[in-house]
Every structure is written in structure tokens, then in C-alpha cells.
Design an enzyme around this catalytic site. Structure first.
Site, PDB file in Angstrom:
ATOM      1  N   HIS A  18       0.932  -1.262   0.117  1.00 37.49           N
ATOM      2  CA  HIS A  18       0.178   0.068   0.041  1.00 37.49           C
ATOM      3  C   HIS A  18       0.870   1.219  -0.079  1.00 37.49           C
ATOM      4  O   HIS A  18       0.819   2.132  -0.689  1.00 37.49           O
ATOM      5  CB  HIS A  18      -0.829   0.053   1.082  1.00 37.49           C
ATOM      6  N   LYS A  42     -16.479  -5.645   7.172  1.00 33.76           N
ATOM      7  CA  LYS A  42     -15.199  -6.523   6.966  1.00 33.76           C
ATOM      8  C   LYS A  42     -14.718  -6.835   8.687  1.00 33.76           C
ATOM      9  O   LYS A  42     -13.772  -7.552   8.825  1.00 33.76           O
ATOM     10  CB  LYS A  42     -14.301  -5.883   6.422  1.00 33.76           C
ATOM     11  N   ARG A  91      -2.850  -6.095  -7.980  1.00 30.08           N
ATOM     12  CA  ARG A  91      -1.875  -7.008  -7.798  1.00 30.08           C
ATOM     13  C   ARG A  91      -1.685  -8.286  -8.911  1.00 30.08           C
ATOM     14  O   ARG A  91      -0.887  -8.409  -9.478  1.00 30.08           O
ATOM     15  CB  ARG A  91      -1.782  -7.725  -6.416  1.00 30.08           C
ATOM     16  N   SER A 129      -3.324  -7.258   3.147  1.00 31.70           N
ATOM     17  CA  SER A 129      -3.510  -7.258   4.729  1.00 31.70           C
ATOM     18  C   SER A 129      -3.823  -8.248   5.392  1.00 31.70           C
ATOM     19  O   SER A 129      -3.572  -8.697   6.526  1.00 31.70           O
ATOM     20  CB  SER A 129      -4.309  -5.947   4.752  1.00 31.70           C
TER      21      SER A 129
END
Ligand code: ADP
Length: 172
Positions: A18, A42, A91, A129
Site C-alpha cells: 500500500h 469486514k 496485484r 493485509s
């Protein structure tokens, strides 16, 4: 023209991947506002305040970067931040489908808002993460994946929960 971009995410926690995207985006635009999403659904590991504080510390050397929390729709945050550019990191192919879908919905909701994708650095394409949380949760070493203050934050969290968050030494 002064172009202000936003870089939204949950940042639970911000990783070196990030930070790399933020640093590169900060060179592309006049101003970059990192938007830390509450992402209640989340059920984040770090609180919103913690995620904002970590992102601020990690990006404090970037003069044109600010960090703000937000809740609700991304296009509303973009409007509130007076920005028409959304930065997202890509990604792998696995990110692509979801990201293009979100970009399409956001364009529908706010036609003037453009989404710009920044390709993840090769060495960070595996990094997320959730993997960092998983490794840290099992006392693994995440120091190659996150800023030292995030390592400290994990240690504090686990100490509070009665664990050290660090690998026990052989004699302990
Ligand atoms: P979200 O919950 O919105 O997916 P994340 O915090 O997981 O938020 O990610 C924010 C953005 O950063 C997303 O665009 C994501 O694809 C990107 N990103 C996540 N990890 C990396 C990485 N290692 N390198 C580059 N971009 C990344």
C-alpha cells in the site's frame, strides 16, 4: 490544474505494498488523500482510528499526502474530498475482475470520477493485509511486510489480549 486524487482502502493494516502505491501516486498527482474506509462489514482487526493513525505515520514524509477516515460510498467521499480521481492498486488477475466491477459501478454513480490503476511492485504482488494479519496472528514475523510501527501495533494488540505477538525465545 491542481489534481487531487484519493486512494481508498480498508488498510487493515497498511502494508509496504500500500505504502508503495501511495508513494508512487503522490508523485503522479498534486495531492493525494488516503481514504481509510470504516469497512464495518469486514469487521476490521484494527479500529478505524488505529488504521488512520498508522497510515498517517507511515506516509508522514510525503508532503502532499493526507489521510482521512470515511464511511459510506466511495463516490461520496470523492465528492467530499473534492476529487475526481480514484487510485487503486492492482496485484494480480484476481484483483482485476473485482476492481473493474467497482470502477464501473462508481463511474455509473459518478460519471466524472475516473479510476486509475497502479500496478503493484513485483515484490509485493503476493502481499495483502489479510495475509499479514494471519501471519501476525500466529506469532510470525511480518517485519518485511509492514512498517515497524505496524509490527508494534500488532504486538500491543496481542499483549492486550494476553499474548506477546512475538515468537517465544527458546529459553522462554
Ligand atoms: P479494500 O478493502 O478496499 O480492498 P485494501 O486495504 O485491501 O482495501 O486495499 C486497498 C487498495 O490497495 C486496493 O486497490 C488493493 O488492490 C491495493 N493493494 C492491496 N495490497 C497491495 C499491494 N501489495 N500492492 C499494491 N496494491 C495493493
Amino acid at each position: 490544474m491542481n489534481v487531487r486524487a484519493i486512494y481508498p482502502g480498508t488498510f487493515d493494516p497498511m502494508t509496504v505494498g500500500h505504502a508503495d502505491v501511495a508513494e508512487r501516486a503522490s508523485r503522479m498527482f498534486d495531492e493525494l488523500v488516503i481514504g481509510v474506509a470504516a469497512s464495518r462489514s469486514k469487521n476490521p482487526f484494527f479500529t478505524l482510528d488505529e488504521r488512520v493513525a498508522l497510515a498517517r505515520r507511515i506516509t508522514e514524509s510525503l508532503g502532499n499526502v493526507t489521510v482521512r477516515p470515511f464511511e459510506g460510498l466511495l463516490v461520496d467521499f470523492a465528492a467530499a474530498a473534492n476529487s475526481q480521481v480514484v487510485v487503486r492498486g492492482l496485484r494480480a488477475i484476481s484483483d482485476f475482475e473485482f476492481e473493474v466491477q467497482i470502477a464501473g459501478v462508481n463511474r455509473h454513480l459518478a460519471p466524472k470520477v475516473e479510476t486509475v490503476f497502479i500496478a503493484a511492485a513485483q515484490e509485493y504482488t503476493f502481499l495483502s493485509s489479510s495475509i499479514v494479519r494471519e501471519v501476525a496472528g500466529h506469532d510470525g514475523d511480518v517485519s518485511d511486510f509492514v512498517h515497524p510501527i505496524v509490527v508494534e501495533a500488532f504486538n500491543r494488540k496481542y499483549e492486550r489480549a494476553g499474548r506477546t505477538g512475538r515468537r517465544p525465545t527458546p529459553e522462554s
